[in-house]
Design a protein around this motif. Structure first.
Motif, mmCIF file in Angstrom:
data_model
loop_
_atom_site.group_PDB
_atom_site.id
_atom_site.type_symbol
_atom_site.label_atom_id
_atom_site.label_comp_id
_atom_site.label_asym_id
_atom_site.label_seq_id
_atom_site.Cartn_x
_atom_site.Cartn_y
_atom_site.Cartn_z
ATOM 1 N N ALA A 51 0.868 -1.186 0.000
ATOM 2 C CA ALA A 51 0.000 0.000 0.000
ATOM 3 C C ALA A 51 0.901 1.230 0.000
ATOM 4 N N PRO A 52 0.434 2.343 -0.560
ATOM 5 C CA PRO A 52 1.288 3.531 -0.635
ATOM 6 C C PRO A 52 1.312 4.330 0.665
ATOM 7 N N ALA A 53 2.451 4.957 0.910
ATOM 8 C CA ALA A 53 2.542 5.976 1.966
ATOM 9 C C ALA A 53 2.325 7.314 1.277
ATOM 10 N N ARG A 54 1.809 8.280 2.026
ATOM 11 C CA ARG A 54 1.468 9.588 1.465
ATOM 12 C C ARG A 54 2.081 10.706 2.284
ATOM 13 N N LEU A 55 2.083 11.876 1.690
ATOM 14 C CA LEU A 55 2.616 13.071 2.327
ATOM 15 C C LEU A 55 2.072 13.212 3.749
ATOM 16 N N ASP A 56 2.956 13.506 4.688
ATOM 17 C CA ASP A 56 2.658 13.728 6.109
ATOM 18 C C ASP A 56 2.347 12.464 6.905
ATOM 19 N N ASP A 57 2.336 11.289 6.279
ATOM 20 C CA ASP A 57 2.122 10.060 7.045
ATOM 21 C C ASP A 57 3.221 9.895 8.083
ATOM 22 N N LEU A 58 2.835 9.407 9.256
ATOM 23 C CA LEU A 58 3.800 8.991 10.262
ATOM 24 C C LEU A 58 3.990 7.497 10.079
ATOM 25 N N LEU A 59 5.238 7.094 9.865
ATOM 26 C CA LEU A 59 5.554 5.695 9.628
ATOM 27 C C LEU A 59 6.417 5.154 10.756
ATOM 28 N N SER A 60 6.405 3.856 10.891
ATOM 29 C CA SER A 60 7.302 3.160 11.795
ATOM 30 C C SER A 60 8.037 2.139 10.945
ATOM 31 N N ALA A 61 9.371 2.226 10.937
ATOM 32 C CA ALA A 61 10.192 1.282 10.186
ATOM 33 C C ALA A 61 10.765 0.275 11.180
ATOM 34 N N THR A 62 10.474 -0.996 10.978
ATOM 35 C CA THR A 62 10.891 -2.024 11.930
ATOM 36 C C THR A 62 12.058 -2.843 11.396
ATOM 37 N N VAL A 63 12.781 -3.445 12.339
ATOM 38 C CA VAL A 63 13.902 -4.330 12.023
ATOM 39 C C VAL A 63 13.839 -5.506 12.988
ATOM 40 N N ALA A 64 13.892 -6.724 12.458
ATOM 41 C CA ALA A 64 13.937 -7.927 13.293
ATOM 42 C C ALA A 64 14.878 -8.933 12.652
ATOM 43 N N ILE A 65 15.790 -9.482 13.440
ATOM 44 C CA ILE A 65 16.705 -10.515 12.945
ATOM 45 C C ILE A 65 15.900 -11.750 12.585
ATOM 46 N N GLU A 66 16.174 -12.290 11.414
ATOM 47 C CA GLU A 66 15.495 -13.503 10.982
ATOM 48 C C GLU A 66 16.449 -14.688 10.937
ATOM 49 N N ASP A 67 17.691 -14.433 10.529
ATOM 50 C CA ASP A 67 18.665 -15.505 10.335
ATOM 51 C C ASP A 67 20.048 -14.935 10.595
ATOM 52 N N LEU A 68 20.905 -15.711 11.246
ATOM 53 C CA LEU A 68 22.252 -15.267 11.568
ATOM 54 C C LEU A 68 23.243 -16.333 11.127
ATOM 55 N N ARG A 69 24.227 -15.906 10.335
ATOM 56 C CA ARG A 69 25.280 -16.811 9.858
ATOM 57 C C ARG A 69 26.625 -16.240 10.276
ATOM 58 N N SER A 70 27.697 -16.927 9.955
ATOM 59 C CA SER A 70 29.015 -16.480 10.414
ATOM 60 C C SER A 70 29.459 -15.162 9.785
ATOM 61 N N ALA A 71 29.108 -14.904 8.526
ATOM 62 C CA ALA A 71 29.556 -13.677 7.850
ATOM 63 C C ALA A 71 28.394 -12.831 7.322
ATOM 64 N N SER A 72 27.165 -13.193 7.689
ATOM 65 C CA SER A 72 26.016 -12.419 7.232
ATOM 66 C C SER A 72 24.821 -12.698 8.140
ATOM 67 N N PHE A 73 23.806 -11.870 7.972
ATOM 68 C CA PHE A 73 22.552 -12.090 8.680
ATOM 69 C C PHE A 73 21.426 -11.512 7.848
ATOM 70 N N THR A 74 20.219 -11.970 8.118
ATOM 71 C CA THR A 74 19.033 -11.499 7.418
ATOM 72 C C THR A 74 18.123 -10.814 8.415
ATOM 73 N N VAL A 75 17.604 -9.655 8.016
ATOM 74 C CA VAL A 75 16.603 -8.965 8.815
ATOM 75 C C VAL A 75 15.316 -8.887 8.019
ATOM 76 N N ARG A 76 14.218 -8.889 8.750
ATOM 77 C CA ARG A 76 12.907 -8.643 8.156
ATOM 78 C C ARG A 76 12.500 -7.248 8.581
ATOM 79 N N GLN A 77 12.051 -6.454 7.631
ATOM 80 C CA GLN A 77 11.648 -5.089 7.916
ATOM 81 C C GLN A 77 10.244 -4.830 7.402
ATOM 82 N N GLN A 78 9.569 -3.901 8.080
ATOM 83 C CA GLN A 78 8.273 -3.432 7.628
ATOM 84 C C GLN A 78 8.228 -1.919 7.772
#
Length: 146
Positions: A78-105
């Motif tokens: 869905a689109p965000a619009r002018l003046d919207d207040l947003l929350s950008a999230t970060v959560a670890i999903e997977d962790l490896r020795s030289a990298s990791f994956t995050v899920r964001q919304q």
């Protein structure tokens, strides 16, 4: 119930960073331009690192490492619009020795509605050679959720 396009593999803490949509983020119709969503997501990841006690400038200068985006999947729901207040999230999903994956919304507030979802693979690189290297143990402890 999880309605995410990118399911959470583990129950992990979620970091959230507030952001506002400004004119510079939108097209002539007041809708956020698709590439601007990457800015919101990047800032949230940077603030998540900072909140975890990880200074990226210090990592480069003192430890000789940098974290870079290796892969990203995006879903625009869905689109965000002018003046919207947003929350950008970060959560670890997977962790490896030289990298990791995050899920964001990106969520529209105050009643959270998911606008954009992302799955981002972050790689640890040697700052000089720009080649993969293991994430130092003390950093793994910082980014590993309790």
């Amino acid at each position: 119930m999880n309605h995410s396009r990118f399911p959470i593999l583990h129950s992990r803490p979620v970091f959230a960073w507030p952001c506002r949509v400004y004119w510079e983020d939108t097209d002539a119709g007041g809708v956020v331009y698709h590439a601007r969503y990457l800015h919101f997501l990047e800032r949230a990841r940077s603030e998540w690192f900072r909140a975890s006690g990880i200074g990226q400038q210090r990592l480069r200068e003192q430890e000789g490492i940098v974290f870079v985006v290796h892969r990203m999947e995006l879903a625009f729901d869905a689109p965000a619009r002018l003046d919207d207040l947003l929350s950008a999230t970060v959560a670890i999903e997977d962790l490896r020795s030289a990298s990791f994956t995050v899920r964001q919304q990106l969520l529209r507030e105050p009643e959270p509605k998911a606008l954009v979802e992302a799955k981002v693979r972050i790689a640890c690189l040697d700052a000089q050679k720009l080649r993969p290297r293991p994430i130092p143990n003390h950093l793994l402890q910082e980014i590993t959720p309790a």
